[in-house]
Design an enzyme around this catalytic site. Structure first.
Site, short mmCIF file in Angstrom:
data_model
loop_
_atom_site.label_atom_id
_atom_site.label_comp_id
_atom_site.label_asym_id
_atom_site.label_seq_id
_atom_site.Cartn_x
_atom_site.Cartn_y
_atom_site.Cartn_z
N ASP A 42 35.99 27.37 -44.34
CA ASP A 42 35.03 27.29 -43.23
C ASP A 42 34.19 28.56 -43.23
O ASP A 42 34.72 29.65 -43.02
CB ASP A 42 35.78 27.22 -41.89
CG ASP A 42 36.25 25.82 -41.58
OD1 ASP A 42 36.32 25.02 -42.51
OD2 ASP A 42 36.57 25.54 -40.41
N GLU A 45 33.09 24.02 -45.57
CA GLU A 45 32.54 23.57 -44.29
C GLU A 45 31.57 24.67 -43.90
O GLU A 45 31.96 25.75 -43.48
CB GLU A 45 33.64 23.37 -43.25
CG GLU A 45 33.12 22.58 -42.08
CD GLU A 45 34.20 22.29 -41.06
OE1 GLU A 45 34.01 22.70 -39.91
OE2 GLU A 45 35.20 21.67 -41.40
N HIS A 59 44.20 21.46 -45.83
CA HIS A 59 43.25 21.50 -44.71
C HIS A 59 43.23 22.92 -44.13
O HIS A 59 44.29 23.54 -43.96
CB HIS A 59 43.72 20.51 -43.63
CG HIS A 59 42.97 20.62 -42.32
ND1 HIS A 59 43.55 21.10 -41.17
CD2 HIS A 59 41.69 20.33 -42.01
CE1 HIS A 59 42.66 21.08 -40.19
NE2 HIS A 59 41.52 20.61 -40.67
N ASN A 60 42.03 23.43 -43.79
CA ASN A 60 41.90 24.77 -43.21
C ASN A 60 42.84 25.76 -43.89
O ASN A 60 43.69 26.40 -43.25
CB ASN A 60 42.18 24.73 -41.69
CG ASN A 60 41.02 24.10 -40.93
OD1 ASN A 60 39.99 23.74 -41.52
ND2 ASN A 60 41.16 23.97 -39.63
N GLU A 64 40.07 24.24 -48.53
CA GLU A 64 38.97 24.18 -47.57
C GLU A 64 38.58 25.59 -47.15
O GLU A 64 39.44 26.44 -46.89
CB GLU A 64 39.39 23.36 -46.34
CG GLU A 64 38.22 23.15 -45.40
CD GLU A 64 38.56 22.28 -44.21
OE1 GLU A 64 37.61 21.84 -43.54
OE2 GLU A 64 39.75 22.05 -43.94
N HIS A 101 38.19 29.74 -38.31
CA HIS A 101 38.03 28.44 -37.64
C HIS A 101 37.05 28.63 -36.49
O HIS A 101 37.41 29.17 -35.45
CB HIS A 101 39.40 27.95 -37.13
CG HIS A 101 39.42 26.48 -36.89
ND1 HIS A 101 40.46 25.83 -36.29
CD2 HIS A 101 38.51 25.51 -37.18
CE1 HIS A 101 40.20 24.54 -36.21
NE2 HIS A 101 39.03 24.33 -36.75
#
Length: 637
Positions: free
Chosen positions: A204, A251, A172-173, A202, A217
């Protein structure tokens, strides 16, 4: 005599001047290929010289130190039980030991010979095809006797099932290496995750200056990376630890113009590694397998239209063209609107109690906002099209096999609790990613086990945060050669399955497990002790379906981190061994109510070896604490 001669032949040159100091002692142990912790050697050395009031030792003192570190009484007891003359094991005696204690039933004579040739350090003994105590120690301390089954250290599972039939190591992230709000973004997040065998990363993506997309983020103060630098890192490290496909979960918050730039980078940097078309010309009725997608990188993102439409556009210039997709943030109907952005206010989070239902009661629906997606990026999404999760019923009726869902941990937890059967049915058909709730600003993790129990493939964790969740993650994905893909049990792949982790019923295949905790060896000294002592205890834990969760604790051994001895047996009955993990945790009792973590090791229950085994230990951050280990006897049926 042979042992003494061998020993002296190695060390006598170092004692030419009569005595040696601590540094020379350490160098001599290295020369003898003895695994040791300098802190323990220093402690034993100090005890020896304190008696003599001088800081050097003679040959006999060195021999005593060597024996204190290497000659373990528990090993000697086993050796003497099989060696008639108590000096050597004849090949027939070694064969008997391997059959009776190590459960090696086939090719035992060959294995015995291999052990002698590989581990016996004394030439005369090796030439007689025997094993001295020195050789026996080296064998029992070796990789051949670790608790993790040898066969599971390479890819041994069938890799030809569709992607949704595997648990997939997921992060995640991935760009964050600290907290979720103000910490740095770092390429090392991607590099270290890939080197640990992580297969779903991931990214973003946000608009950057000079039409150059950035990764950070959003709506927080975390620092920024350029999208191109991230893709370069992925290109370089994607297939170092594993040959199997990497999924880049985007994302995407970029404008169509910068999305085109992203597509450009993906194509130019990744080249042939990037999957840009289906692997067969036939209609897609199921996802391809990890085997078919070896050395490929897949893009997981929103997509305009179907794969079939994408394939018809092949070769056309779609520059400047956009499609529309609905914006997940606006239509989200669960309690975790935009979980990924902890600082964003929640929109329309009306107070309602719809716990445990995948379809909330009717309420004013925020108008589905359409966002534009550049066709150049959309067309790079092949088998991993992100679809907003509405309900299990909706997915069953409308979702295609190449469409996947991301579900926040809080919502997923409710489904596990109240709709486990439907959840299992859903994950047998569709890739499902679970991600941490946005309130975990400190990058803490949830327990991944409950989501593996219902077959979720991509249970995404913050890889930078040590603790039990990441220890379970690392333990689970040790399996199958650490390739990042672990085949799910049949009852989580079968679309007709009625498996429910809360009530396993006919899916139970009980295993009786017995673990004799014999001893510890060179455990990490306590942080709180100046004298290199610790008061160690061992906790053995089972993680799995709720019914299998268990914890057992050993007694405390006072002031002994070098060679604590327990000789305690723990028994477990495990109903669903296919999902169970076992964790050994060594702690230092610092008071009646508090313990200090010393080391741990976690592995899948079905990857346990049988017989006498060493359990390697890992630090909080996942580093190997060599030579610290536990010595156990494992038996199960």
């Amino acid at each position: 005599m042979e042992e003494k001669r061998w020993f002296l032949s190695i060390i006598q040159n170092d004692f030419m001047n009569g005595k040696i100091d601590l540094d020379a002692t350490v160098k001599l142990l290295e020369k003898m290929h003895v695994p040791f912790d300098p802190a323990h050697v220093k402690h034993v050395f100090k005890k020896t010289v304190d008696k003599q009031k001088i800081a050097t030792i003679n040959m006999e003192d060195f021999r005593a130190i060597y024996r204190a570190i290497v000659h373990r009484t528990e090993f000697h007891e086993i050796f003497c039980a099989y060696s008639q003359n108590r000096k050597d094991l004849a090949d027939t005696e070694l064969i008997e030991f391997l059959k009776k204690e190590q459960f090696i039933t086939e090719g035992t004579a060959t294995t015995a010979l291999e052990v002698i040739l590989k581990y016996e350090p004394i030439d005369e003994v090796r030439n007689r095809r025997q094993l001295s105590f020195e050789g026996f120690i080296r064998y029992l301390s070796s990789e051949d006797c670790t608790i993790f089954r040898k066969e599971h250290r390479t890819v041994y599972q069938d890799m030809n099932h569709p992607l949704c039939d595997y648990f997939i190591s997921s992060s995640h992230n991935t760009y964050l290496v600290s907290d979720q709000l103000i910490g740095p973004s770092d390429l090392n997040g991607y590099i270290s995750a890939l080197l640990k065998g992580c297969r779903c990363l991931e990214i973003d993506c946000w608009d950057g200056s000079n039409n150059d997309p950035v990764v950070y983020h959003g709506h927080t103060l975390t620092s920024k990376l350029t999208f191109s630098s991230v893709i370069h890192a992925v290109d370089k490290y994607a297939f170092v630890a594993s040959d199997y496909p990497v999924v880049l979960s985007l994302e995407n918050h970029c404008s169509p113009k910068q999305q085109e730039r992203m597509a450009e980078y993906l194509l130019s940097i990744l080249g042939d590694k990037l999957l840009t078309s289906t692997i067969s010309k036939t209609a897609i009725t199921q996802l391809p397998s990890p085997e078919e997608l070896k050395f490929k990188i897949l893009i997981k993102n929103k997509k305009s239209g179907t794969i079939e439409e994408t394939m018809l556009r092949k070769g056309e210039d779609t520059h400047g063209q956009t499609g529309e997709v609905s914006d997940e943030e606006i239509t989200s109907s669960d309690d975790e609107v935009d979980e990924e952005s902890p600082l964003r206010p929640k929109r329309g989070s009306s107070k309602r109690k719809s716990e445990g239902r995948s379809t909330p009661p009717p309420r004013k629906k925020a108008k589905a906002k359409k966002v534009k997606i550049a066709m150049e990026l959309s067309d790079l999404v092949i088998y991993t099209k992100s679809e907003k999760f509405v309900s299990f019923e909706h997915s069953m009726a409308n979702q295609k096999c190449y469409e996947n869902n991301s579900i926040g941990e809080a919502k997923a937890h409710k489904f596990v609790k109240h709709e486990a059967n439907q959840f299992v049915s859903h994950t047998s058909r569709f890739l499902t990613r679970i991600y941490p709730k946005g309130t975990r600003a400190d990058s803490s993790n949830y327990n991944p086990q409950e989501f593996w129990n219902v077959g979720c493939q991509m249970v995404a964790l913050n890889f930078q945060t040590p603790g039990i969740p990441m220890e379970l993650q690392n333990g689970k994905f040790l399996d199958n050669g650490g390739c990042g893909y672990v085949l799910k049990p049949e009852f989580l792949r079968n679309q007709k399955s009625t498996f429910n982790p809360h009530n396993v019923g006919r899916y139970s295949k009980p295993v009786s497990l017995s673990i004799r905790l014999i001893s510890g060896h060179q455990l990490p000294p306590s942080n709180l002790s100046k004298s290199n002592k610790a008061d160690p205890l061992v906790q053995i834990e089972i993680y799995g379906v709720p019914e299998d969760q268990a914890k057992r604790k050993s007694s405390v051994i006072k002031s002994n981190a070098l060679s604590p001895r327990w000789d305690e047996t723990f028994s477990f009955t495990i109903q669903v061994p296919e999902l169970a993990l076992i964790r050994f945790c060594v702690q230092d009792e610092i008071s009646l109510i508090a313990n200090d973590f010393l080391g741990q090791y976690t592995l899948p229950l079905l990857s346990l070896s049988k017989g006498y085994c060493t359990v390697p230990l890992f630090s909080k951050c996942g580093g190997k604490l060599e030579p610290a280990s536990l010595f156990v006897y494992v038996w199960y049926y």
